[in-house]
Structure formats: C-alpha cells, structure tokens
Scaffold this active site. Structure first.
Site, short mmCIF file in Angstrom:
data_model
loop_
_atom_site.label_atom_id
_atom_site.label_comp_id
_atom_site.label_asym_id
_atom_site.label_seq_id
_atom_site.Cartn_x
_atom_site.Cartn_y
_atom_site.Cartn_z
N LEU A 191 0.76 -1.13 0.27
CA LEU A 191 -0.50 -0.40 -0.04
C LEU A 191 0.44 1.08 -0.30
CD1 LEU A 191 -2.96 0.54 0.69
CD2 LEU A 191 -2.87 1.01 2.52
N GLY B 121 -4.98 -6.55 10.06
CA GLY B 121 -2.97 -6.48 10.27
C GLY B 121 -3.43 -5.64 11.34
N ARG B 122 -4.36 -4.44 12.24
CA ARG B 122 -4.12 -4.36 12.77
C ARG B 122 -3.71 -5.59 14.23
NH1 ARG B 122 -7.37 1.44 10.67
NH2 ARG B 122 -4.76 2.02 9.49
N GLU C 113 4.04 4.46 0.23
CA GLU C 113 4.18 4.58 -1.23
C GLU C 113 5.61 5.39 -0.74
OE1 GLU C 113 2.51 5.44 -4.46
OE2 GLU C 113 1.48 3.24 -4.97
N SER D 145 0.05 8.25 5.59
CA SER D 145 -1.08 7.77 6.02
C SER D 145 -2.20 8.03 4.83
CB SER D 145 -1.07 8.60 7.47
OG SER D 145 0.19 8.42 8.28
N GLU E 111 0.47 0.72 10.30
CA GLU E 111 -0.59 -0.37 10.52
C GLU E 111 -1.42 1.11 11.42
OE1 GLU E 111 -1.72 -3.88 10.34
OE2 GLU E 111 -0.29 -4.57 9.70
N GLY F 4 6.13 8.67 -1.26
CA GLY F 4 5.21 9.59 -0.79
C GLY F 4 3.78 9.37 -0.64
N ILE G 292 14.69 -0.61 34.24
CA ILE G 292 14.94 -1.84 35.24
C ILE G 292 16.08 -2.41 35.39
CG2 ILE G 292 14.21 -3.76 36.24
CD1 ILE G 292 11.30 -3.09 35.75
C1 LIG Z 1 9.17 -1.73 9.57
C2 LIG Z 1 7.86 -1.04 8.32
C3 LIG Z 1 6.97 -1.57 7.97
C4 LIG Z 1 6.03 -1.22 7.27
N1 LIG Z 1 5.24 -2.55 6.59
C5 LIG Z 1 4.52 -2.00 5.24
C6 LIG Z 1 3.92 -2.76 4.56
O1 LIG Z 1 4.01 -5.00 4.80
N2 LIG Z 1 2.92 -2.75 3.68
C7 LIG Z 1 2.89 -0.69 3.50
O2 LIG Z 1 1.72 -1.07 2.84
N3 LIG Z 1 3.07 -0.41 4.58
C8 LIG Z 1 4.08 -0.47 4.89
N4 LIG Z 1 5.08 0.48 6.21
C9 LIG Z 1 4.76 1.73 5.62
C10 LIG Z 1 3.74 2.39 7.18
O3 LIG Z 1 2.49 1.75 6.97
C11 LIG Z 1 4.01 3.68 7.21
O4 LIG Z 1 5.14 4.66 7.26
C12 LIG Z 1 3.01 4.74 7.47
O5 LIG Z 1 1.18 4.17 7.40
C13 LIG Z 1 2.68 5.93 7.79
O6 LIG Z 1 3.00 6.59 6.42
P1 LIG Z 1 4.31 8.12 6.30
O7 LIG Z 1 5.49 6.85 7.09
O8 LIG Z 1 4.38 7.64 4.75
O9 LIG Z 1 4.26 8.63 6.63
P2 LIG Z 1 3.47 10.01 7.04
O10 LIG Z 1 2.04 9.70 6.41
O11 LIG Z 1 4.21 11.12 6.27
O12 LIG Z 1 3.50 10.75 8.71
C14 LIG Z 1 4.66 11.60 8.44
C15 LIG Z 1 3.23 12.14 10.40
O13 LIG Z 1 2.27 12.45 9.79
C16 LIG Z 1 1.77 12.39 11.09
N5 LIG Z 1 0.41 12.58 10.37
C17 LIG Z 1 0.01 12.17 8.88
N6 LIG Z 1 -0.86 13.16 8.71
C18 LIG Z 1 -1.40 13.37 10.05
C19 LIG Z 1 -2.81 14.02 10.62
N7 LIG Z 1 -3.91 14.35 9.23
N8 LIG Z 1 -2.72 15.03 11.38
C20 LIG Z 1 -1.69 14.59 12.81
N9 LIG Z 1 -0.74 13.67 12.51
C21 LIG Z 1 -0.22 13.17 10.29
C22 LIG Z 1 2.07 10.83 11.30
O14 LIG Z 1 1.43 10.63 11.80
C23 LIG Z 1 3.30 10.71 11.15
O15 LIG Z 1 3.52 11.20 12.20
C24 LIG Z 1 5.35 0.20 7.09
C25 LIG Z 1 6.73 1.28 7.97
C26 LIG Z 1 7.26 0.07 9.14
C27 LIG Z 1 7.90 1.42 9.27
#
Ligand SMILES: Cc1cc2nc3c(=O)[nH]c(=O)nc-3n(C[C@H](O)[C@H](O)[C@H](O)COP(=O)(O)OP(=O)(O)OC[C@H]3O[C@@H](n4cnc5c(N)ncnc54)[C@H](O)[C@@H]3O)c2cc1C
Ligand SMILES: Cc1cc2nc3c(=O)[nH]c(=O)nc-3n(C[C@H](O)[C@H](O)[C@H](O)COP(=O)(O)OP(=O)(O)OC[C@H]3O[C@@H](n4cnc5c(N)ncnc54)[C@H](O)[C@@H]3O)c2cc1C
Lengths: 266, 405
Positions: B126, B245-246, B128, B133, B366, B130, B340
């Site tokens: 899911l 997943g969650r 990318e 969330s 997730e 860019g 601890i």
């Molecule tokens: C170890 C690991 C495994 C993963 N595995 C998968 C996988 O198997 N498949 C997959 O598809 N993805 C996977 N991911 C990706 C993960 O789901 C995303 O990293 C996550 O959804 C957050 O997206 P981002 O990193 O682009 O952060 P962003 O969306 O850019 O967010 C950056 C910060 O802004 C905050 N933020 C964003 N929007 C808002 C808002 N509207 N209001 C307040 N705060 C906001 C976020 O909470 C965060 O703190 C994985 C990530 C990790 C670290």
C-alpha cells in the site's frame, strides 16, 4: 505390528521440589506451569510415531498408569501423532513402587495384544530411577534394549538397534517383541500439530481399572518394597563464576587449560 | 453473556507456537538482528508447522482455527521477536484474510490455498515513497489493456519485500477520480510476473531480523482475473485488510509487553542494590505494576476484537483502539524494562534493548498513533460511521472451517 509408548506425566521442568515437616512431597511450579509429558518421553513418543511412519507399525499407542490428570499428557501424545491413548487408573495402584507400576504396565500391554515393541523414555525427571522399562521387560519376558540411540532395522521378526553407552556405541540384534528405552540422541521430537491438537481434544481416552486387567503380582503402597523413609530436598549447589582475563584468545585458553588441570577436570 | 475462558485447543495451539519460537528462533535472534538478516529457516518452518494458515479454513489449506487463536499465536510470536509477528501481520492479516473476505472462490483456490499451506508467502503493498497515512495520494497506476492491466509504480516500507511471492498491490485505475480514493483498485501481483523487482532496506532502528523493503512494478502485465474486488473498491479493501492486520499488531504488541514484564521481573529479583533485590524498591515495583496493567488492558482489548471477528461483527473502531493502545504501551513497557535493567539494559547482552527498538515501528505502521487518535475522535464526535461492506469478513463457523474441501 503394534507399538506402545509408555509415558508418564511429570511436574514441569521449572517446578521446585519441596518436602514439608511431615515428609510430604510437593512439586510446585513458581510460574504456575502445568504438569507435562516427562521430557525424556518426548523422544520415545517421536520414535513410536516414526515406527508407524517408517517401519509399518499399524498403531502407535500411548499408555500411562496414573491419575485422571495424566490425560493431559496423553492428549499431547495424540496431538503429536499417536493413534490411540489409554489411561490405566485405579486407587489400588496408588503408591506403587516401580515394580508395582511395571506389573500394571505389563498387564496393560498384554491386554492391548499383538504388541511387538514397547518404547520408553530413558528415565522420568521426577522418580528418576530408570527402572521401569527393564522391570516391564522382565514381567513380559521380552528382551530389554536400553539406551537406544537408533533403530537400524526391523525385519524377519528381529530388531537391530544402536545403543549409546558410556564407553561407546554398540549395535545389537534381538528377536521381537522387545522393550526399548531411548536416549535423546535418537531423534528430534516434533511439536504437536494444529490438526493433532484438535483431534486430541475431541478424543475420548479410555480408562482401564484393576478390574480390566490381569495384573500378575501385588501393587499399591502396601506391596511396595521401596520404602520412602526419609525424603529431603538436596541443598542447593553453590557455584562461583570466574572470568579468565588475557590479552589474546590463546592466552585465555592457556590459562583455562591450566586451571582445568589444576582442578583435575582434565 | 461474557465468557473469558479460552478453550484447550486455543491454549494448546498457543503453547505449540511458544515452544517453536523459544526453541528455534530465540537462540539465534541476536545474531540475525545484528546481521540485519532474516533467519532463513523461519518462513519454511512457520509454513511446515501450519502457523501461516492457522485461522484459514481447512478447505483452503489452513488449519481451521478461529480468529482468537490467531491473536494468541501473534502474542506468542512477538514474545520472542517482533519480526515473527510481522510475518503474520502481512502474510495472514493484510493479505490472506483480505482474500478470504474479498476474493472470489477461484481466487481463494489460486491464491489463498497456497498461502495458507505456506507454499507461497504473501505481502501487502500500500505505502509508497510519497504516500503513507495519506493513502489516496498514491501514484501507482493500473491501466486496462484487453484482458490485462498494466501496473506501474513503486511501493516502499513493504514487509517481506524480498521474501514474498504474492503481493496485494494497490494502484489507481482512475487517477482523476473525485474523491481520489475512489480511483484505487486492488490486484494480486506475483513475483514471477516480468517487471517485478524488489530489495531490502537496511539501517532500520528495529525489526532488523526481518525483511522490509521496496517493490517496483515496471509495466507489469497482470491478468484481470487477478483483480481483487471491483474497480474503485481498492480503498475499502485496503481498510478492511488493515482491520485484520491491526488485530495481529495489537496481539503481538501485547506479547511484547509480556516480554518486558517477564524479563523485568526476573532481573529485578536477581539484581541487588542497597542490600536488597531491586524488586523490593517501590519505584521499581511501580514499573512492574504498570507493565502488568498495560498487559491486562492490551490483552482484553485484542481478545474482544478476536471475539467480534469470530461473531462476524464489524470491529474497525475496536481494533483501532486495541492497536493504538497496545503499541503505545509496548513502547512504554520496553522503555521501563530498559530502565529496570540499568546499564545492562542499554547493551545487547539483554533482550530489552531489542524490545525497545522493535516496539517503535508499530507506532508508525498500520496507522500511526496519530491516525488512530483521529479515528477515535471521529467516532466520538459522530463524524465517523462504518457502513456495511459488499464483502464482510466471514464469521468463524467451526463446521465450515474444519470440513475438508
Ligand atoms: C517496519 C515497517 C514495516 C512496514 N510495512 C509495511 C507493509 O508491509 N506494507 C505497507 O503498505 N506499508 C508498510 N509500512 C509503511 C507504514 O504503513 C507507513 O510508514 C505509515 O502508514 C506511515 O506513513 P509514512 O511513513 O509515509 O508517514 P506520514 O504519513 O508521512 O506521516 C508522518 C507523520 O505525520 C503524521 N501525520 C500524517 N497525517 C496526519 C494527520 N492528518 N494528522 C496528524 N498527524 C498526521 C503521522 O502520524 C506521522 O507522525 C511499514 C513501515 C515500517 C516502519
Ligand atoms: C511424588 C512421588 C511419590 C512417589 N511415591 C512413592 C511411594 O510412596 N512408594 C514408592 O515405592 N514409590 C513412589 N514413587 C515412585 C514411583 O513408583 C515411580 O515414580 C514410578 O514407578 C516410575 O518410576 P520412575 O519415576 O523412576 O520412572 P523411570 O523408571 O525413571 O521411567 C522410565 C520410563 O518409564 C516410564 N514410566 C514410568 N512410570 C510410568 C507409568 N506410571 N506409566 C507409564 N510409563 C511410566 C517413564 O515415562 C519413562 O519413559 C513416587 C514418585 C513420585 C514422583
């Protein structure tokens, strides 16, 4: 050809052995872990299942003499792949010594009938005598093969096994039926399978009582020749750790070897 | 009526998984964590033991256990290492359960069965570079071409990127859709399709004994028969996959809290300061009490979700709460566990530093904790309501689940 695996339920490996002022023994697990299949028996159960899988045994039957709670251990046997489980339970057997237990086991094996191999673990982690297998063999009049580390061949009414002894390995052949007790080098026990777990939990485990068996000889506390006159927990072993310092690995090893010589370990 | 008891079957299954993780994974976990590699035996053994199909019906190659057992299994796996649970999150929660929910019978035969048997490993694509969330901002595209779709795009942070055979891939079939999420469609992309490449990311803070990476599709031709659901249904599918997943993440994080608690209790009884075990100091006791509280709450929250799934009740809000609570508190528990352990907790001689690093990621993936807070607030304020879906996750029906094909 039927195979029987004799197994008993024991306290967990982390249970603590205590004796109270009245000499009453208890094995309580500090973390509340339940009783388990005697760990040594896991190898025997595995081997019984392999005898079915690889040597054409028709049945791998788990057999326990014990209380109703021992059914949990028998369920583990079924979940691992035993085809059947039988519990022998009767207050008349309470307090039996190993001879008494062996008499009951032998009677049950006779009742099952057509058994060619009775597999045991090397010993039980609680009673820890290692006597039961040979005593059962004696009662049945079968050849006992102890410390078995491999089953090499079964053919023409004979079994060839490897025995792991203090001074080496020994390959022996005996006519069937036999009683074997196995050591942990013999195999790597499998885990219960998910399907097996489901099957085991739905199985009804038959319970045989004294009335169902023709036990040859006396059983129970009265008949026990072994007298548990004085039971006590051994004092905990005191140990100390010494870390060997040195510039290089070689130097550390040299110091270690010297120490081991000094302590007469090698 | 409320019944908090677990069945013997559920407990025995959890026990089996506990034994597997302790015997086969724990002894070498530090080594692989340091090497940033996945132990090559982990996936084949999880497959062989049936863990990869635990709650899938027997007729689709699974073991026929219920959703609660899946939770218990995830708790046991993450008790030893987070990377084991991550496997269940993507292979089972985000992919296989998505097919169980949305796939056609033919797709279940073709994808779900080999996945449940562990012959094929599955991932969820899911995120990318860019778009995290903000899912609707994704740029991956799928263009219809006769009986096929041509997929282009790059996915990032994908768990099992270099190990999986089946990728549940989300792409835009209508890049101009308004609102944008209505243009998303789901596909099963398989590794053997020309144009699929992948690689692992190194230098992660945690889950270093697992595989996380990128997957690239360069003009990949995917038969229309591999489209999961209808065109434009991808966003709903992704969100319902996340409901599953969650659940695994919540249960796993609960196992991590347990790990922190168990290790801390042991250490606190061994380590002496000021003439007594540190467990006798009240401030240390307070930390242990907290951990027990967090564990109890997290476990109750995930078991409620497991029960709801068994009943076939929609649980988007409840699972979001369980995931948010358990992951935030697993991080807190790891933080206290390191404390601890004092300086020893700060080194990899003990496991707690790994717990701390591993717990951090789950607050991001997730749904970040911020996203879960927005969701909960949305429900509270009545701005968010879950509408029925065209395909709901089937309730657990033991007869259907356990019957042979
Ligand atoms: C170890 C690991 C495994 C993963 N595995 C998968 C996988 O198997 N498949 C997959 O598809 N993805 C996977 N991911 C990706 C993960 O789901 C995303 O990293 C996550 O959804 C957050 O997206 P981002 O990193 O682009 O952060 P962003 O969306 O850019 O967010 C950056 C910060 O802004 C905050 N933020 C964003 N929007 C808002 C808002 N509207 N209001 C307040 N705060 C906001 C976020 O909470 C965060 O703190 C994985 C990530 C990790 C670290
Ligand atoms: C708490 C406790 C109280 C006891 N009280 C008495 C007592 O009052 N008087 C007395 O004389 N003895 C007593 N015993 C000893 C008891 O008789 C032995 O435990 C038992 O007969 C088996 O001997 P073992 O444990 O040494 O097994 P071992 O001979 O070391 O075991 C070898 C193999 O035989 C199998 N085996 C042993 N017992 C059984 C069984 N019942 N069913 C199936 N397989 C079996 C084991 O599983 C193992 O595979 C007591 C033992 C315990 C632990």
């Amino acid at each position: 050809m039927k195979v029987v695996v004799c197994t008993k339920q024991t306290p967990s490996t982390t249970a603590v052995f205590t004796v109270d002022a009245n000499g009453h023994v208890s094995w309580d697990d500090p973390g509340g872990k339940p009783n388990i299949v005697n760990p040594w028996d896991e190898y025997a159960i595995e081997e019984a299942i392999r005898l079915k899988e690889n040597h054409g045994a028709t049945d791998a039957i788990a057999l326990t003499v014990g209380s109703e709670e021992s059914k949990d251990a028998l369920k583990t046997c079924l979940a691992m792949g035993c085809t059947e489980a039988i519990l022998v339970s009767d207050s008349a057997f309470d307090g039996s010594d190993t001879v008494g237990t062996a008499r009951v086991l032998a009677a049950a094996i006779n009742k099952i009938g057509d058994v060619q191999i009775a597999v045991f673990g090397n010993r039980a982690i609680d009673g820890d005598t290692g006597l039961t297998p040979v005593q059962v063999a004696r009662k049945l009049g079968w050849t006992p093969l102890t410390y078995v580390s491999a089953i090499k061949e079964i053919s023409n009414g004979q079994i060839t096994v490897e025995r792991l002894l203090d001074d080496g390995k020994e390959t022996v052949t005996a006519p069937l039926p036999v009683v074997i007790s196995v050591v942990k080098e013999i195999n790597e026990p499998r885990y219960p399978s998910f399907m097996g777990i489901r099957k085991a939990n739905r199985a009804t485990i038959p319970v045989w009582t004294a009335a169902d068996l023709e036990v040859d000889g006396a059983t129970g506390a009265e008949a026990a020749k072994v007298n548990w006159g004085h039971v006590y927990a051994p004092p905990p072993r005191e140990g100390s750790v010494e870390i060997i310092e040195g510039e290089t690995i070689e130097e550390k090893v040299r110091k270690l070897v010297d120490k081991l010589f000094e302590e007469k370990v090698i | 009526m409320i019944d908090f008891s677990l069945t013997e079957e559920q407990l025995a299954a959890a026990e089996m998984v506990r034994e597997f993780a302790a015997k086969e994974v724990y002894p070498t976990i530090k080594e692989y964590d340091r090497k940033q590699e996945m132990n090559p035996d982990v996936l084949p053994r999880m497959a062989e033991l049936g863990i990869l199909g635990i709650n899938i019906p027997v007729r689709y190659g699974g073991q026929g256990f219920d959703y609660i057992t899946l939770g218990l299994v995830c708790e046991e796996l993450e008790r030893v290492d987070t990377t084991l649970r991550v496997v269940m999150s993507v292979h089972m929660g985000l992919n296989s359960m998505g097919i169980l929910q949305w796939g056609t019978e033919e797709q279940k035969q073709r994808f779900l069965t080999p996945q449940a048997k562990g012959e094929k490993y599955a991932a969820f694509c899911l995120t990318e570079p860019g778009a995290g969330s903000d899912v609707a901002a994704m740029r991956s595209t799928a263009r219809r071409d006769g009986d096929d779709y041509i997929i282009n795009g790059e996915k990032m942070w994908i768990s099992l990127a270099t190990k999986a055979d089946h990728f549940l891939w989300f792409a835009k079939t209508d890049p101009n859709a308004q609102p944008p999420h209505k243009g998303i469609t789901a596909f099963m992309v398989t590794r053997d399709m020309p144009g699929v490449t992948s690689g692992d990311i190194h230098g992660k803070l945690g889950v270093r004994a697992g595989s996380t990476g990128w997957v690239h599709c360069d003009n990949v031709r995917v038969p229309a028969a591999n489209r999961i659901g209808e065109e434009g249904e991808g966003f709903k599918i992704a969100m319902s996959c996340l409901d599953n997943g969650r659940y695994t993440v919540a249960a796993g994080a609960t196992g991590l809290i347990r790990a922190c608690l168990e290790d801390s209790v042991k250490y606190a009884q061994e380590r002496h300061t000021f003439g007594k075990p540190i467990a006798q100091h009240q401030l240390v006791q307070q930390k242990l009490a907290w951990m027990q509280q967090w564990y109890d709450c997290a476990r109750l929250l995930y078991l409620r979700v497991g029960w709801m799934k068994n009943q076939g009740i929609r649980n988007t809000r409840e699972v979001s709460m369980a995931k948010w609570y358990a992951t935030d508190h697993s991080f807190k528990a790891a933080h206290e566990a390191v404390q601890i352990h004092g300086a020893y907790g700060y080194s990899d001689e003990y496991d707690v530093e790994r717990y701390l690093r591993n717990s951090r990621g789950a607050i991001i993936y997730e749904g970040t904790s911020e996203i879960h807070q927005l969701m909960q607030a949305g429900y509270v304020l009545g701005e968010r309501k879950d509408k029925p879906l065209r395909c709901e996750l089937p309730a657990y029906d033991p007869e259907f689940w356990q019957a042979e094909g």
